[in-house]
Design a protein around this motif. Structure first.
Motif, PDB file in Angstrom:
ATOM      1  N   SER A  40     -29.918  14.298  85.599  1.00  0.00           N
ATOM      2  CA  SER A  40     -30.272  13.429  84.471  1.00  0.00           C
ATOM      3  C   SER A  40     -30.444  11.992  84.942  1.00  0.00           C
ATOM      4  O   SER A  40     -29.927  11.599  85.980  1.00  0.00           O
ATOM      5  N   VAL A  41     -31.223  11.199  84.153  1.00  0.00           N
ATOM      6  CA  VAL A  41     -31.363   9.770  84.450  1.00  0.00           C
ATOM      7  C   VAL A  41     -30.607   9.002  83.364  1.00  0.00           C
ATOM      8  O   VAL A  41     -30.370   9.518  82.271  1.00  0.00           O
ATOM      9  N   HIS A  42     -30.250   7.788  83.689  1.00  0.00           N
ATOM     10  CA  HIS A  42     -29.429   7.008  82.763  1.00  0.00           C
ATOM     11  C   HIS A  42     -30.161   5.763  82.281  1.00  0.00           C
ATOM     12  O   HIS A  42     -30.825   5.097  83.071  1.00  0.00           O
ATOM     13  N   ALA A  43     -30.064   5.495  80.989  1.00  0.00           N
ATOM     14  CA  ALA A  43     -30.513   4.207  80.456  1.00  0.00           C
ATOM     15  C   ALA A  43     -29.344   3.663  79.650  1.00  0.00           C
ATOM     16  O   ALA A  43     -28.858   4.332  78.731  1.00  0.00           O
ATOM     17  N   ASP A  44     -28.870   2.497  80.015  1.00  0.00           N
ATOM     18  CA  ASP A  44     -27.704   1.925  79.339  1.00  0.00           C
ATOM     19  C   ASP A  44     -28.157   1.334  78.010  1.00  0.00           C
ATOM     20  O   ASP A  44     -28.201   0.127  77.827  1.00  0.00           O
ATOM     21  N   ALA A  45     -28.520   2.213  77.069  1.00  0.00           N
ATOM     22  CA  ALA A  45     -29.170   1.772  75.839  1.00  0.00           C
ATOM     23  C   ALA A  45     -28.312   2.018  74.606  1.00  0.00           C
ATOM     24  O   ALA A  45     -28.766   1.813  73.487  1.00  0.00           O
ATOM     25  N   TYR A  46     -27.072   2.457  74.836  1.00  0.00           N
ATOM     26  CA  TYR A  46     -26.244   2.895  73.713  1.00  0.00           C
ATOM     27  C   TYR A  46     -26.097   1.810  72.639  1.00  0.00           C
ATOM     28  O   TYR A  46     -26.417   2.030  71.463  1.00  0.00           O
ATOM     29  N   GLU A  47     -25.653   0.632  73.057  1.00  0.00           N
ATOM     30  CA  GLU A  47     -25.419  -0.450  72.090  1.00  0.00           C
ATOM     31  C   GLU A  47     -26.722  -0.885  71.435  1.00  0.00           C
ATOM     32  O   GLU A  47     -26.779  -1.106  70.223  1.00  0.00           O
ATOM     33  N   ALA A  48     -27.777  -0.987  72.246  1.00  0.00           N
ATOM     34  CA  ALA A  48     -29.069  -1.446  71.710  1.00  0.00           C
ATOM     35  C   ALA A  48     -29.594  -0.460  70.659  1.00  0.00           C
ATOM     36  O   ALA A  48     -30.116  -0.865  69.612  1.00  0.00           O
ATOM     37  N   LEU A  49     -29.416   0.838  70.913  1.00  0.00           N
ATOM     38  CA  LEU A  49     -29.872   1.842  69.943  1.00  0.00           C
ATOM     39  C   LEU A  49     -29.047   1.751  68.662  1.00  0.00           C
ATOM     40  O   LEU A  49     -29.581   1.839  67.558  1.00  0.00           O
ATOM     41  N   ARG A  50     -27.730   1.554  68.809  1.00  0.00           N
ATOM     42  CA  ARG A  50     -26.862   1.484  67.638  1.00  0.00           C
ATOM     43  C   ARG A  50     -27.209   0.288  66.749  1.00  0.00           C
ATOM     44  O   ARG A  50     -27.073   0.360  65.541  1.00  0.00           O
ATOM     45  N   ARG A  51     -27.635  -0.803  67.365  1.00  0.00           N
ATOM     46  CA  ARG A  51     -27.955  -1.967  66.522  1.00  0.00           C
ATOM     47  C   ARG A  51     -29.455  -2.065  66.242  1.00  0.00           C
ATOM     48  O   ARG A  51     -29.956  -3.083  65.774  1.00  0.00           O
ATOM     49  N   ALA A  52     -30.194  -0.965  66.519  1.00  0.00           N
ATOM     50  CA  ALA A  52     -31.631  -0.873  66.226  1.00  0.00           C
ATOM     51  C   ALA A  52     -32.441  -1.984  66.888  1.00  0.00           C
ATOM     52  O   ALA A  52     -33.429  -2.484  66.335  1.00  0.00           O
ATOM     53  N   ASP A  53     -32.028  -2.346  68.077  1.00  0.00           N
ATOM     54  CA  ASP A  53     -32.768  -3.345  68.853  1.00  0.00           C
ATOM     55  C   ASP A  53     -34.160  -2.792  69.194  1.00  0.00           C
ATOM     56  O   ASP A  53     -34.266  -1.716  69.795  1.00  0.00           O
ATOM     57  N   PRO A  54     -35.240  -3.472  68.805  1.00  0.00           N
ATOM     58  CA  PRO A  54     -36.590  -2.914  69.032  1.00  0.00           C
ATOM     59  C   PRO A  54     -36.959  -2.763  70.505  1.00  0.00           C
ATOM     60  O   PRO A  54     -37.886  -2.014  70.841  1.00  0.00           O
ATOM     61  N   THR A  55     -36.234  -3.444  71.389  1.00  0.00           N
ATOM     62  CA  THR A  55     -36.577  -3.315  72.813  1.00  0.00           C
ATOM     63  C   THR A  55     -35.866  -2.131  73.474  1.00  0.00           C
ATOM     64  O   THR A  55     -36.110  -1.827  74.643  1.00  0.00           O
ATOM     65  N   ALA A  56     -34.967  -1.444  72.733  1.00  0.00           N
ATOM     66  CA  ALA A  56     -34.207  -0.331  73.339  1.00  0.00           C
ATOM     67  C   ALA A  56     -35.168   0.735  73.873  1.00  0.00           C
ATOM     68  O   ALA A  56     -36.077   1.171  73.162  1.00  0.00           O
ATOM     69  N   LEU A  57     -34.995   1.127  75.100  1.00  0.00           N
ATOM     70  CA  LEU A  57     -35.789   2.174  75.784  1.00  0.00           C
ATOM     71  C   LEU A  57     -37.277   1.840  75.897  1.00  0.00           C
ATOM     72  O   LEU A  57     -38.082   2.717  76.221  1.00  0.00           O
ATOM     73  N   ALA A  58     -37.655   0.572  75.652  1.00  0.00           N
ATOM     74  CA  ALA A  58     -39.077   0.203  75.688  1.00  0.00           C
ATOM     75  C   ALA A  58     -39.675   0.425  77.076  1.00  0.00           C
ATOM     76  O   ALA A  58     -40.863   0.743  77.194  1.00  0.00           O
ATOM     77  N   ASP A  59     -38.853   0.279  78.107  1.00  0.00           N
ATOM     78  CA  ASP A  59     -39.423   0.436  79.457  1.00  0.00           C
ATOM     79  C   ASP A  59     -39.080   1.788  80.083  1.00  0.00           C
ATOM     80  O   ASP A  59     -39.239   1.989  81.278  1.00  0.00           O
ATOM     81  N   PHE A  60     -38.634   2.764  79.256  1.00  0.00           N
ATOM     82  CA  PHE A  60     -38.333   4.095  79.805  1.00  0.00           C
ATOM     83  C   PHE A  60     -39.596   4.933  79.923  1.00  0.00           C
ATOM     84  O   PHE A  60     -40.425   4.974  79.007  1.00  0.00           O
ATOM     85  N   ARG A  84     -36.960   7.053  68.784  1.00  0.00           N
ATOM     86  CA  ARG A  84     -37.616   5.871  69.378  1.00  0.00           C
ATOM     87  C   ARG A  84     -38.727   6.296  70.342  1.00  0.00           C
ATOM     88  O   ARG A  84     -39.829   5.756  70.338  1.00  0.00           O
ATOM     89  N   LEU A  85     -38.437   7.287  71.153  1.00  0.00           N
ATOM     90  CA  LEU A  85     -39.435   7.738  72.145  1.00  0.00           C
ATOM     91  C   LEU A  85     -40.590   8.468  71.454  1.00  0.00           C
ATOM     92  O   LEU A  85     -41.753   8.328  71.862  1.00  0.00           O
ATOM     93  N   ARG A  86     -40.286   9.233  70.423  1.00  0.00           N
ATOM     94  CA  ARG A  86     -41.351   9.945  69.699  1.00  0.00           C
ATOM     95  C   ARG A  86     -42.293   8.952  69.012  1.00  0.00           C
ATOM     96  O   ARG A  86     -43.498   9.194  68.948  1.00  0.00           O
ATOM     97  N   ALA A  87     -41.734   7.842  68.561  1.00  0.00           N
ATOM     98  CA  ALA A  87     -42.578   6.804  67.932  1.00  0.00           C
ATOM     99  C   ALA A  87     -43.574   6.247  68.947  1.00  0.00           C
ATOM    100  O   ALA A  87     -44.640   5.750  68.574  1.00  0.00           O
ATOM    101  N   ARG A  88     -43.204   6.364  70.217  1.00  0.00           N
ATOM    102  CA  ARG A  88     -44.125   5.917  71.287  1.00  0.00           C
ATOM    103  C   ARG A  88     -45.051   7.044  71.730  1.00  0.00           C
ATOM    104  O   ARG A  88     -45.790   6.899  72.706  1.00  0.00           O
ATOM    105  N   GLY A  89     -44.970   8.196  71.063  1.00  0.00           N
ATOM    106  CA  GLY A  89     -45.869   9.309  71.388  1.00  0.00           C
ATOM    107  C   GLY A  89     -45.329  10.252  72.444  1.00  0.00           C
ATOM    108  O   GLY A  89     -46.039  11.158  72.897  1.00  0.00           O
ATOM    109  N   LEU A  90     -44.071  10.071  72.849  1.00  0.00           N
ATOM    110  CA  LEU A  90     -43.503  10.949  73.873  1.00  0.00           C
ATOM    111  C   LEU A  90     -42.951  12.220  73.233  1.00  0.00           C
ATOM    112  O   LEU A  90     -42.535  12.235  72.071  1.00  0.00           O
ATOM    113  N   ASP A  91     -42.925  13.308  74.025  1.00  0.00           N
ATOM    114  CA  ASP A  91     -42.395  14.594  73.561  1.00  0.00           C
ATOM    115  C   ASP A  91     -40.883  14.586  73.816  1.00  0.00           C
ATOM    116  O   ASP A  91     -40.419  15.077  74.836  1.00  0.00           O
TER     117      ASP A  91
END
Ligand SMILES: [Fe+2]
Length: 368
Positions: A40-60, A84-91
């Protein structure tokens, strides 16, 4: 938006088949450090996702194929990540139940055992590190240290044309709930344990020097107290040794669970004597422990080593008795979470409806 999810069993099958996909772990780094899904790969996005930060996972970006499976501790924040990823068109799909559910994921590997006519299948709880074994010979099979749903052993035995005749335990476990009793009840197999007064259910007691037959092969019972008072190893055809939590591939069992300080010290002495007995076996003996401290890859490679290799890697095996005891007692890792409750259930021979709640987290039975 409804976020699609994937079950542990479906993800397990995809990984076993080698299907291209990226498993994205969004837990805080400290939680991931304890245990993770292999590859697995890691993105330290937990807090950003919880607070609905629009930049969360933007560069994944997925690293293996187009499909992404998001993972967190219990399957909630991973839904936000998948959304968040599906909104960017990812599966992207979210792992149902998160790492807690993943603790039941498993894979298998065949263990070569030259000189024995039996075949050994190592069944690994990839999400927890528990190793159990299915040993088959002439249509019959024995299971050692069942830690997975009985159906798993049943299915694997079926594919080999084996009928499970005996369920064996190396000791009363402290970091997973034993499925041996359930397996015996489901399959009509004998339930055999090292002779002990710890458990309150019926079983066939095994003593040092006894033999358990499996088809045309035999397991010899070696009592090796220390990790627990009843800890026992099983020697298959003088070639492979199932060591439980007495000896690992580069570590030895801890002597302190369910013990006072004085009891731990006396158990450490007893463990030393038991290990001396094991290291005197032929150096080519294949060592097969009940745990590994790493997440288990879906690579079909057995987790095993020869006794020669284990001796070379395990400094504690080369100490004098006094130093062994003092070293082991100063290097004890933190106790496994919930171990008092797990031991109580294993002594009673009962399973809760949802074992994953108690079994969450890595196993901690070894001292290196
Ligand atoms: Fe143990």
């Amino acid at each position: 938006m409804t976020v699609p999810t994937i079950s542990t069993e479906d993800l397990r099958e995809l990984l076993e088949r080698g299907t291209p996909l990226t498993v994205l772990d969004v837990r805080p780094a400290a939680e991931r450090a304890e245990w993770s899904i292999p590859g697995s790969v890691h993105a330290d996005a937990y807090e950003a996702l919880r607070r609905a930060d629009p930049t969360a996972l933007a560069d994944f970006h997925p690293t293996n194929g187009d499909r992404v499976v998001t993972v967190c501790a219990a399957g909630k924040t991973s839904r936000l990540a998948a959304e968040r990823l599906r909104a960017r068109g990812l599966d992207a799909v979210s792992l149902e139940g998160g790492m807690r559910a993943w603790s039941l994921a498993w894979n298998s590997a065949e263990v070569p055992c030259p000189g024995s006519t039996a075949r050994i299948v190592q069944l690994r709880r990839a999400g927890k590190g528990c190793l159990s074994y299915l040993i088959g010979s002439n249509g019959a099979a024995v299971v050692i240290d069942a830690s997975l749903d009985p159906q798993v052993y049943h299915r694997v035995a079926d594919t080999h044309g084996w009928r499970i005749r005996t369920a064996l335990e190396t000791h009363v476990h402290a970091d997973h709930l034993s499925r041996a009793r359930a397996l015996a009840a489901d399959t009509g197999a004998r339930l055999c344990l090292p002779a002990t007064d710890r458990v309150s259910f019926e079983y066939e007691p095994l003593n040092d020097g006894d033999t358990v037959r499996v088809g045309s092969s035999a397991l010899r019972v070696l009592r090796t107290p220390g990790h627990t008072p009843e800890s026992t190893c099983y020697l298959l055809d003088d070639r492979a040794l199932f060591t439980g939590d007495t000896l690992f591939l580069a570590a030895v069992g801890r002597p302190d669970l369910e013990a006072t300080t004085e009891q731990s010290e006396s158990r450490a002495h007893v463990l030393y004597a038991s290990l001396q007995r094991l290291v005197a076996l032929p150096p080519d003996t294949v060592i097969l422990p009940a745990h590994t401290s790493e997440p288990v890859a879906f690579d079909g490679r057995p987790i095993s080593a020869t006794l020669r290799q284990v001796r070379a890697r395990t400094l504690l095996l080369r100490e004098t008795e006094e130093r062994f005891v003092s070293q082991i007692l100063t290097r004890l890792p933190p106790t496994p979470p919930n171990h008092h409750r797990i031991v109580a259930l294993n002594e009673a021979g009962t399973l809760p409806d949802d074992p994953t709640e108690l079994e969450a987290g890595a196993n901690r039975c070894a001292v290196a």
